[in-house]
Design a protein around this motif. Structure first.
Motif, PDB file in Angstrom:
ATOM      1  N   TYR A   1      40.561  37.007  41.122  1.00 20.16           N
ATOM      2  CA  TYR A   1      39.907  38.311  41.061  1.00 20.16           C
ATOM      3  C   TYR A   1      40.171  38.981  39.716  1.00 20.16           C
ATOM      4  O   TYR A   1      39.260  39.538  39.106  1.00 20.16           O
ATOM      5  CB  TYR A   1      40.405  39.187  42.214  1.00 20.16           C
TER       6      TYR A   1
ATOM      7  N   SER B   1      36.874  39.503  37.762  1.00 21.29           N
ATOM      8  CA  SER B   1      36.338  40.780  38.253  1.00 21.29           C
ATOM      9  C   SER B   1      35.375  41.450  37.276  1.00 21.29           C
ATOM     10  O   SER B   1      34.498  42.199  37.693  1.00 21.29           O
ATOM     11  CB  SER B   1      37.468  41.734  38.623  1.00 21.29           C
TER      12      SER B   1
ATOM     13  N   LYS C   1      33.146  43.143  44.005  1.00 25.40           N
ATOM     14  CA  LYS C   1      34.543  43.524  43.821  1.00 25.40           C
ATOM     15  C   LYS C   1      35.151  43.968  45.152  1.00 25.40           C
ATOM     16  O   LYS C   1      36.251  43.545  45.522  1.00 25.40           O
ATOM     17  CB  LYS C   1      34.676  44.652  42.790  1.00 25.40           C
TER      18      LYS C   1
END
Length: 173
Positions: A72, A76, A84
């Motif tokens: 992530y 992201s 997200k």
């Protein structure tokens, strides 16, 4: 306090002290006894193995959450707000899985507690029954465990009946 009451209290205290001295006392070392009971050592080994297995499962879940989080962090910038949120929820869910698994196995009423109870209780019951039997046969009113008696300052080895308990259990030393 009047003099009569004071004398009465002193008399009861003295009588209590005399009766406490008259009681026959013995000492056992539960850790020594249990170390010499093969079933106890076997149960401890089983608990160790299952604990290690469950610990690995929990660690694997935590590692999965960490991998999701690292991915992530690096990716992201390419995610939409919706993506997200989805990824964050996946991380939180994975962390919750790990915590739930840890609680299931190692919590106060978890699987390890239940396993320990099922393996150890029969052994402890057998040891306590042997202690009770030896105490009754030898007229002991009080038996102290020297391994856990914090206030036990001194005892004579003559009052240690640990080997008698092992003998009663069939594990003579």
């Amino acid at each position: 306090m009047n003099m009569k009451k004071l004398l009465m209290v002193a008399a009861f205290a003295f009588a209590g002290a005399i009766s406490a001295v008259a009681q026959k006392t013995a000492v056992v070392d539960m850790s020594y006894i249990l170390k010499n009971v093969p079933m106890y050592e076997s149960a401890n080994e089983q608990l160790k193995q299952v604990s290690e297995k469950w610990q690995k499962e929990v660690e694997n879940k935590n590692n999965e959450a960490q991998v999701l989080y690292k991915n992530y962090q690096t990716e992201s910038v390419f995610y939409s707000d919706e993506m997200k949120t989805k990824k964050e929820n996946e991380i939180v869910a994975k962390e919750k899985e790990a915590n739930d698994l840890k609680r299931k196995y190692f919590g106060p009423q978890g699987e390890l507690f239940k396993k320990r109870e099922s393996l150890m209780k029969p052994i402890q019951d057998e040891v306590y029954a042997a202690i009770k039997d030896v105490a009754e046969k030898n007229g002991y009113s009080i038996i102290l465990d020297k391994a856990s008696a914090q206030n036990l300052i001194y005892y004579s080895s003559k009052v240690d009946i640990s080997d008698q308990i092992l003998s009663k259990l069939g594990y003579a030393k």
